[in-house]
Write a protein that holds these residues in place. Structure first.
Motif, PDB file in Angstrom:
ATOM      1  N   ILE A  60      43.560   0.365 -12.933  1.00  0.00           N
ATOM      2  CA  ILE A  60      43.514   0.925 -11.574  1.00  0.00           C
ATOM      3  C   ILE A  60      44.292   0.044 -10.607  1.00  0.00           C
ATOM      4  O   ILE A  60      45.080   0.534  -9.792  1.00  0.00           O
ATOM      5  CB  ILE A  60      42.047   1.098 -11.121  1.00  0.00           C
ATOM      6  N   LYS A 100      47.919   0.506 -10.843  1.00  0.00           N
ATOM      7  CA  LYS A 100      48.346   1.741 -10.180  1.00  0.00           C
ATOM      8  C   LYS A 100      48.482   1.531  -8.684  1.00  0.00           C
ATOM      9  O   LYS A 100      49.370   2.083  -8.052  1.00  0.00           O
ATOM     10  CB  LYS A 100      47.317   2.863 -10.402  1.00  0.00           C
ATOM     11  N   ARG A 130      45.712  15.915 -10.017  1.00  0.00           N
ATOM     12  CA  ARG A 130      45.768  14.514 -10.404  1.00  0.00           C
ATOM     13  C   ARG A 130      46.183  13.648  -9.217  1.00  0.00           C
ATOM     14  O   ARG A 130      45.631  12.575  -8.981  1.00  0.00           O
ATOM     15  CB  ARG A 130      46.785  14.360 -11.531  1.00  0.00           C
ATOM     16  N   ILE A 159      43.235  13.139  -6.824  1.00  0.00           N
ATOM     17  CA  ILE A 159      42.252  12.191  -7.339  1.00  0.00           C
ATOM     18  C   ILE A 159      42.798  10.762  -7.237  1.00  0.00           C
ATOM     19  O   ILE A 159      42.108   9.851  -6.777  1.00  0.00           O
ATOM     20  CB  ILE A 159      41.884  12.513  -8.809  1.00  0.00           C
ATOM     21  N   ASP A 160      44.052  10.583  -7.615  1.00  0.00           N
ATOM     22  CA  ASP A 160      44.636   9.242  -7.588  1.00  0.00           C
ATOM     23  C   ASP A 160      44.697   8.678  -6.176  1.00  0.00           C
ATOM     24  O   ASP A 160      44.384   7.519  -5.944  1.00  0.00           O
ATOM     25  CB  ASP A 160      46.047   9.259  -8.207  1.00  0.00           C
ATOM     26  N   ALA A 172      42.859   9.467  -3.558  1.00  0.00           N
ATOM     27  CA  ALA A 172      41.538   9.179  -2.995  1.00  0.00           C
ATOM     28  C   ALA A 172      40.848   8.057  -3.762  1.00  0.00           C
ATOM     29  O   ALA A 172      40.415   7.068  -3.189  1.00  0.00           O
ATOM     30  CB  ALA A 172      40.684  10.446  -3.025  1.00  0.00           C
ATOM     31  N   TYR A 173      40.793   8.216  -5.081  1.00  0.00           N
ATOM     32  CA  TYR A 173      39.984   7.329  -5.910  1.00  0.00           C
ATOM     33  C   TYR A 173      40.625   5.952  -6.043  1.00  0.00           C
ATOM     34  O   TYR A 173      39.962   4.931  -5.964  1.00  0.00           O
ATOM     35  CB  TYR A 173      39.855   7.971  -7.288  1.00  0.00           C
ATOM     36  N   TYR A 174      41.915   5.926  -6.210  1.00  0.00           N
ATOM     37  CA  TYR A 174      42.590   4.639  -6.385  1.00  0.00           C
ATOM     38  C   TYR A 174      43.173   4.120  -5.077  1.00  0.00           C
ATOM     39  O   TYR A 174      43.180   2.930  -4.822  1.00  0.00           O
ATOM     40  CB  TYR A 174      43.725   4.765  -7.411  1.00  0.00           C
ATOM     41  N   TYR A 222      42.627   6.714   0.133  1.00  0.00           N
ATOM     42  CA  TYR A 222      43.037   7.623   1.201  1.00  0.00           C
ATOM     43  C   TYR A 222      41.859   8.486   1.656  1.00  0.00           C
ATOM     44  O   TYR A 222      41.035   8.887   0.839  1.00  0.00           O
ATOM     45  CB  TYR A 222      44.130   8.566   0.695  1.00  0.00           C
ATOM     46  N   ILE A 254      45.406  12.274   3.157  1.00  0.00           N
ATOM     47  CA  ILE A 254      46.022  13.007   2.049  1.00  0.00           C
ATOM     48  C   ILE A 254      46.726  14.245   2.598  1.00  0.00           C
ATOM     49  O   ILE A 254      47.868  14.548   2.247  1.00  0.00           O
ATOM     50  CB  ILE A 254      44.959  13.402   0.997  1.00  0.00           C
ATOM     51  N   MET A 301      40.355  19.054  -4.108  1.00  0.00           N
ATOM     52  CA  MET A 301      39.561  17.907  -4.526  1.00  0.00           C
ATOM     53  C   MET A 301      38.384  18.367  -5.382  1.00  0.00           C
ATOM     54  O   MET A 301      38.106  17.816  -6.444  1.00  0.00           O
ATOM     55  CB  MET A 301      39.066  17.165  -3.288  1.00  0.00           C
ATOM     56  N   ILE A 309      37.835  17.878  -9.606  1.00  0.00           N
ATOM     57  CA  ILE A 309      36.665  17.274 -10.269  1.00  0.00           C
ATOM     58  C   ILE A 309      36.092  18.258 -11.286  1.00  0.00           C
ATOM     59  O   ILE A 309      35.685  17.863 -12.381  1.00  0.00           O
ATOM     60  CB  ILE A 309      35.585  16.873  -9.234  1.00  0.00           C
TER      61      ILE A 309
END
Lengths: 268, 178
Positions: free
Chosen positions: B38, B41, B136, B139-140, B142-144, B147, B152, B167, B171
């Motif tokens: 992570i 990334k 994808r 998710i990237d 927000a999660y990584y 944001y 976003i 979003m 999921i």
């Protein structure tokens, strides 16, 4: 609460992805601690994201692991060092005589000053105590006045109640000048007695109130003479009555009135 | 090759709370590769990522007593610390975290790491490819990337409502895969 609706609202996804606002975050944390099914859903979402993250896992170089544990070890060592620090007591040089003289003089001065201060303080303290006592006394008087006012208000209400019939009982031939009165509620039939003037009876005797119903005396209870006898107090109850009377009887009362010992009476 | 130890999360947390160093080793061995992936990334450079990982694990060791298991899974907590450390590092270097580079870096890292990639991850990796690119990326980010939904929406130039729908669908799609 409809948990299904909450789950499908999208707030849990937003929470898990870290895009929820501070307010939303607190809400999710609170609600998920109350509803197990929401917590379960939250954990399931976390697990799928964890698996997603695992999909792009990369083994870090071994040196990172070594550096981390070296740093943690040195952190721990510095913590224990801080804990183990010992302060040694060093012997100081003996003070000279002149210093002792000044020290003694200073101690005496300090003693005098503190005695004066102590005296002043205890004086203030006793003043404070007496002020507190006065305040307490005033408060007691105030609550007494309030209680008395409350009693008077209730008496006034009783006198002004149109259902209450007032019957004045005047002194008999044998006891002129004696006076008492009855308030008789024609609705609930309760009888209240107020004594204006009756002598204090001997210790073995008590006054007894009677209602005269269709020529027959009916017991309405015994009473004592006290400072507040002039206030109307609840006695017995009677549906009908033609007159009320008070006799002096043996302590505890009598089943029938002693007519010779009748003090006051009044007809309706 | 894998040093992962199977231990119930509750048990591991209890040991960590008592500052058990062996437990911390287990924690590192179980989670470092996921977290490192992570961080790579986010920061895009192996050199910076190593520093971030080190900093993050030291923070985790220092703050383990503040982890509250009633508020979420252990990994979520570990990820938050690591992600924030990585994002702080980027900010300190005045580098704006660019979404264009996320997608690039994802594939770059994938190529770089293919040699060290664990066998048990290959199946998982393929399944991630099934995820629609538009899902994808959200998710990237927000999660990584940390944001917000508004950011976003701004970056991708799509309405906020669409971000929210995507979003949620992302999921749902992810749960079907795993």
């Amino acid at each position: 609460m409809d948990t299904k609706e909450y789950i499908s609202s999208g707030i849990l996804e937003s929470y898990i992805l870290g895009t929820a606002s501070e307010q939303e975050r607190r809400e999710v944390e609170c609600i998920s601690s109350i509803y197990p099914e929401i917590r379960k859903e939250l954990d399931a979402l976390s697990v799928s994201l964890e698996q997603y993250a695992q999909a792009s896992a990369v083994e870090p170089p071994a040196r990172v692991r070594d550096k981390i544990f070296a740093q943690i070890d040195s952190l721990e060592k510095s913590e224990t060092k801080r804990e183990a620090k010992v302060f040694t007591m060093e012997r100081t040089q003996a003070p000279n005589r002149q210093f002792n003289y000044w020290l003694a003089a200073a101690s005496v001065t300090l003693l005098i000053v503190s005695s004066v201060l102590f005296y002043q303080l205890s004086d203030k303290n006793s003043q404070l105590i007496s002020t507190n006592q006065q305040v307490e006394q005033l408060q007691k008087e105030k609550s007494q006045s309030e209680a008395a006012l409350e009693v008077m208000n209730r008496q006034m209400a009783m006198l002004n109640n149109p259902d209450n019939k007032k019957v004045m009982m005047k002194g008999t031939e044998a006891h002129p000048g004696m006076l008492a009165s009855v308030l008789w509620n024609t609705q609930n039939h309760e009888v209240y007695l107020s004594v204006s003037n009756l002598p204090q009876p001997p210790a073995d005797k008590q006054y007894q109130l009677w209602a005269i119903v269709d020529g027959k005396p009916v017991d309405m209870g015994v009473f004592d003479i006290s400072a507040d006898s002039s206030l109307y107090k609840k006695m017995g109850a009677t549906q009908t009555a033609q007159a009320f009377a008070v006799t002096l009887e043996k302590k505890g009362g009598s089943p029938v009135p002693t007519l010779t010992a009748m003090y006051v009476m009044g007809q309706i | 090759m894998s040093r992962k130890t199977n231990i119930p999360e509750d048990e591991l947390v209890t040991l960590l709370m008592s500052r058990d160093k062996d437990a911390f080793r287990i924690l590192y061995d179980n989670y470092s590769s996921t977290l490192y992936g992570i961080v790579l990334k986010i920061v895009g450079s192996a050199e910076v990522a190593e520093d971030v990982l080190q900093e993050s694990f030291v923070k985790i060791w220092k703050n383990i007593s503040s982890y509250d298991k009633t508020k979420g899974r252990l990994f979520t907590w570990l990820l938050n610390i690591t992600r924030n450390t990585a994002i702080d590092k980027l900010r300190a270097k005045h580098e704006k975290y660019q979404i264009q580079s996320i997608d690039d870096s994802v594939y770059q890292v994938d190529k770089q790491s293919s040699a060290t990639m664990k066998v048990d991850h290959i199946g998982v990796k393929q399944s991630v490819q099934q995820l629609k690119p538009e899902h994808r990326i959200i998710i990237d980010m927000a999660y990584y990337g940390g944001y917000t939904q508004e950011e976003i929406s701004e970056e991708l130039k799509i309405p906020l409502g669409t971000v929210k729908t995507r979003m949620r669908n992302a999921i749902i799609e992810l749960r079907k895969i795993f």
